[in-house]
Design a protein around this motif. Structure first.
Motif, PDB file in Angstrom:
ATOM      1  N   PHE A   1       0.844  -1.191   0.000  1.00 30.22           N
ATOM      2  CA  PHE A   1       0.000   0.000   0.000  1.00 30.22           C
ATOM      3  C   PHE A   1       0.880   1.242   0.000  1.00 30.22           C
ATOM      4  CE2 PHE A   1      -3.002  -3.116   1.387  1.00 30.22           C
ATOM      5  CZ  PHE A   1      -4.255  -2.653   1.004  1.00 30.22           C
ATOM      6  N   VAL A   2       0.385   2.309  -0.585  1.00 24.44           N
ATOM      7  CA  VAL A   2       1.051   3.605  -0.557  1.00 24.44           C
ATOM      8  C   VAL A   2       0.061   4.622  -0.001  1.00 24.44           C
ATOM      9  CG1 VAL A   2       2.085   5.470  -1.908  1.00 24.44           C
ATOM     10  CG2 VAL A   2       2.605   3.089  -2.469  1.00 24.44           C
ATOM     11  N   PHE A   3       0.475   5.345   1.030  1.00 29.70           N
ATOM     12  CA  PHE A   3      -0.367   6.378   1.647  1.00 29.70           C
ATOM     13  C   PHE A   3       0.296   7.726   1.408  1.00 29.70           C
ATOM     14  CE2 PHE A   3      -1.221   2.444   3.763  1.00 29.70           C
ATOM     15  CZ  PHE A   3      -2.595   2.449   3.962  1.00 29.70           C
ATOM     16  N   SER A   4      -0.458   8.649   0.879  1.00 25.57           N
ATOM     17  CA  SER A   4       0.103   9.926   0.480  1.00 25.57           C
ATOM     18  C   SER A   4      -0.645  11.071   1.149  1.00 25.57           C
ATOM     19  CB  SER A   4       0.064  10.053  -1.051  1.00 25.57           C
ATOM     20  OG  SER A   4       0.691  11.240  -1.475  1.00 25.57           O
ATOM     21  N   ASN A   5      -0.263  12.285   0.766  1.00 22.45           N
ATOM     22  CA  ASN A   5      -0.827  13.488   1.379  1.00 22.45           C
ATOM     23  C   ASN A   5      -1.417  14.397   0.307  1.00 22.45           C
ATOM     24  OD1 ASN A   5       1.452  14.653   0.142  1.00 22.45           O
ATOM     25  ND2 ASN A   5       2.660  14.415   2.003  1.00 22.45           N
ATOM     26  N   HIS A   6      -1.540  15.689   0.621  1.00 20.17           N
ATOM     27  CA  HIS A   6      -2.181  16.614  -0.307  1.00 20.17           C
ATOM     28  C   HIS A   6      -1.294  16.954  -1.500  1.00 20.17           C
ATOM     29  CE1 HIS A   6       0.311  18.970   2.352  1.00 20.17           C
ATOM     30  NE2 HIS A   6       0.210  20.023   1.576  1.00 20.17           N
ATOM     31  N   ARG A   7      -0.045  16.609  -1.458  1.00 21.28           N
ATOM     32  CA  ARG A   7       0.849  16.793  -2.613  1.00 21.28           C
ATOM     33  C   ARG A   7       1.238  15.421  -3.159  1.00 21.28           C
ATOM     34  NH1 ARG A   7       2.428  22.098  -3.012  1.00 21.28           N
ATOM     35  NH2 ARG A   7       2.163  23.340  -1.120  1.00 21.28           N
ATOM     36  N   GLY A   8       0.250  14.637  -3.498  1.00 28.58           N
ATOM     37  CA  GLY A   8       0.484  13.238  -3.817  1.00 28.58           C
ATOM     38  C   GLY A   8       0.480  12.879  -5.286  1.00 28.58           C
ATOM     39  N   HIS A   9       0.418  13.873  -6.206  1.00 31.33           N
ATOM     40  CA  HIS A   9       0.403  13.527  -7.629  1.00 31.33           C
ATOM     41  C   HIS A   9       1.649  12.739  -8.018  1.00 31.33           C
ATOM     42  CE1 HIS A   9      -2.102  17.467  -8.057  1.00 31.33           C
ATOM     43  NE2 HIS A   9      -2.795  16.481  -7.505  1.00 31.33           N
ATOM     44  N   GLY A  10       2.813  13.180  -7.553  1.00 30.36           N
ATOM     45  CA  GLY A  10       4.049  12.484  -7.885  1.00 30.36           C
ATOM     46  C   GLY A  10       4.107  11.103  -7.271  1.00 30.36           C
ATOM     47  N   HIS A  11       3.571  10.963  -6.052  1.00 27.84           N
ATOM     48  CA  HIS A  11       3.543   9.647  -5.423  1.00 27.84           C
ATOM     49  C   HIS A  11       2.702   8.688  -6.259  1.00 27.84           C
ATOM     50  CE1 HIS A  11       4.102  12.009  -1.396  1.00 27.84           C
ATOM     51  NE2 HIS A  11       5.203  11.967  -2.123  1.00 27.84           N
ATOM     52  N   PHE A  12       1.568   9.186  -6.746  1.00 26.64           N
ATOM     53  CA  PHE A  12       0.698   8.317  -7.541  1.00 26.64           C
ATOM     54  C   PHE A  12       1.344   7.956  -8.874  1.00 26.64           C
ATOM     55  CE2 PHE A  12      -2.456   7.662 -10.844  1.00 26.64           C
ATOM     56  CZ  PHE A  12      -3.234   6.667 -10.282  1.00 26.64           C
ATOM     57  N   LEU A  13       1.883   8.926  -9.574  1.00 25.71           N
ATOM     58  CA  LEU A  13       2.445   8.674 -10.895  1.00 25.71           C
ATOM     59  C   LEU A  13       3.690   7.788 -10.827  1.00 25.71           C
ATOM     60  CD1 LEU A  13       1.992  12.212 -12.480  1.00 25.71           C
ATOM     61  CD2 LEU A  13       0.656  10.153 -12.930  1.00 25.71           C
ATOM     62  N   ALA A  14       4.451   7.877  -9.745  1.00 24.28           N
ATOM     63  CA  ALA A  14       5.591   6.984  -9.598  1.00 24.28           C
ATOM     64  C   ALA A  14       5.136   5.557  -9.316  1.00 24.28           C
ATOM     65  CB  ALA A  14       6.505   7.476  -8.482  1.00 24.28           C
ATOM     66  N   ARG A  15       3.994   5.419  -8.682  1.00 22.86           N
ATOM     67  CA  ARG A  15       3.447   4.102  -8.369  1.00 22.86           C
ATOM     68  C   ARG A  15       2.656   3.534  -9.546  1.00 22.86           C
ATOM     69  NH1 ARG A  15       4.131  -0.575  -5.777  1.00 22.86           N
ATOM     70  NH2 ARG A  15       2.309  -1.318  -4.636  1.00 22.86           N
TER      71      ARG A  15
END
Length: 228
Positions: A68-82
Motif C-alpha cells: 500500500f502507498v499512503f500519500s498526502n495533499h501533494r500526492g500527484h508524484g507519489h501516484f504517478l511513480a506508483r
C-alpha cells in the motif's frame, strides 16, 4: 567567492531511463496542471509536488505489487511513480470521464489500486497503521511488528489472570500518601502525633500581613510556577 568545477570522479551517474521517464512525467504533469489552473479549467485548488519528484521515484522500485502507498495533499508524484496513469489522474482532478474515482476524489483524495491520499494533515498515519495491523494477522503478530511484547491469556478467572500478569508487570512502589476523613483541602490536617494544624492555604496574590507582596497569581500572559 571562488567556484571550482567538480572533478569527474565526484560526478554522479545519470538516472536510469525508467527513472528519468518517471521524473519527467511527474514534472510535466504538474506544470501542465498549473497551466490549466491558471486558465480556470481546474475547480477549487491544487497542490503540486514540484521539486519533490525524486523521493517517490526512488522508492517505486522498492515496493511490491501488494504494498500500500499512503500519500498526502501533494500526492500527484507519489501516484504517478506508483501507477503511470496520468490521464486517469488528470480526469479525476478535472472531474472528467475516465477519472480514477469517478471524479469525487479530486486532486487530494485518491483511492486507486492500493494507493490512498488525503488532504487532511496527518490523516494518512493512523490509516496506514490500521492497514498494517490488519495485514499483520494475529494480535501477537501485530504487537511484534511494533516491538511490543504480547502475552495471551484465555482464562476469565481474576486470580489466574493476576498470577499470569504479575511476573510481567514491574513492581509498584507503595504510595506514601494516605487519605483519611480527617484531612481534606479545606479542613484541618492531623499530624502523626495526633495534634492538628491549620490547613495550608493557597497564595491569593495579595500582600501578606506584614505588607510584603506575595507571589502574583499565574495568568495566561505570565504562567509562572504553581506550587502545592
Amino acid at each position: 567567492m571562488i567556484v571550482t568545477a567538480a572533478s569527474p570522479q565526484s560526478l554522479r551517474p545519470p538516472p536510469s531511463d525508467q527513472d528519468l521517464r518517471s521524473l519527467l512525467l511527474i514534472r510535466h504533469f504538474e506544470l501542465a496542471l498549473l497551466r490549466l489552473f491558471e486558465q480556470g479549467a481546474v475547480s477549487g485548488t491544487t497542490h503540486t509536488c514540484l521539486g519533490q519528484e525524486y523521493v517517490p521515484v526512488a522508492l517505486a522500485p522498492l515496493l511490491l505489487d501488494e504494498d500500500f502507498v499512503f500519500s498526502n495533499h501533494r500526492g500527484h508524484g507519489h501516484f504517478l511513480a506508483r501507477h503511470a496513469e496520468p490521464y486517469g489522474l488528470l480526469a479525476e482532478i478535472m472531474g472528467r470521464e475516465g477519472a480514477l474515482c469517478g471524479g469525487v476524489g479530486g486532486s487530494q483524495h485518491v483511492y486507486h489500486r492500493r494507493f490512498l491520499s488525503t488532504g487532511v494533515q496527518g490523516e494518512s498515519l493512523p490509516v496506514a497503521t490500521g492497514v498494517a495491523l490488519k495485514l499483520a494477522g494475529t494480535i501477537g503478530a501485530r504487537a511484534a511488528a511494533f516491538g511490543v511484547r504480547h502475552h495471551r491469556i484465555t482464562s476469565t478467572d481474576v486470580e489466574e489472570i493476576r498470577a499470569e500478569l504479575a511476573p510481567l508487570s514491574p513492581p509498584c512502589a507503595p504510595s506514601r500518601r494516605r487519605w483519611s476523613p480527617s484531612s481534606s483541602r479545606t479542613g484541618s490536617a492531623r499530624t502523626a502525633g495526633g495534634t492538628t494544624r491549620a490547613p495550608r492555604r493557597r497564595s491569593s496574590g495579595r500582600a501578606g500581613p506584614t505588607g510584603t507582596p506575595a507571589t502574583p497569581r499565574p495568568t495566561l500572559e505570565n504562567p509562572g510556577h504553581f506550587t502545592t
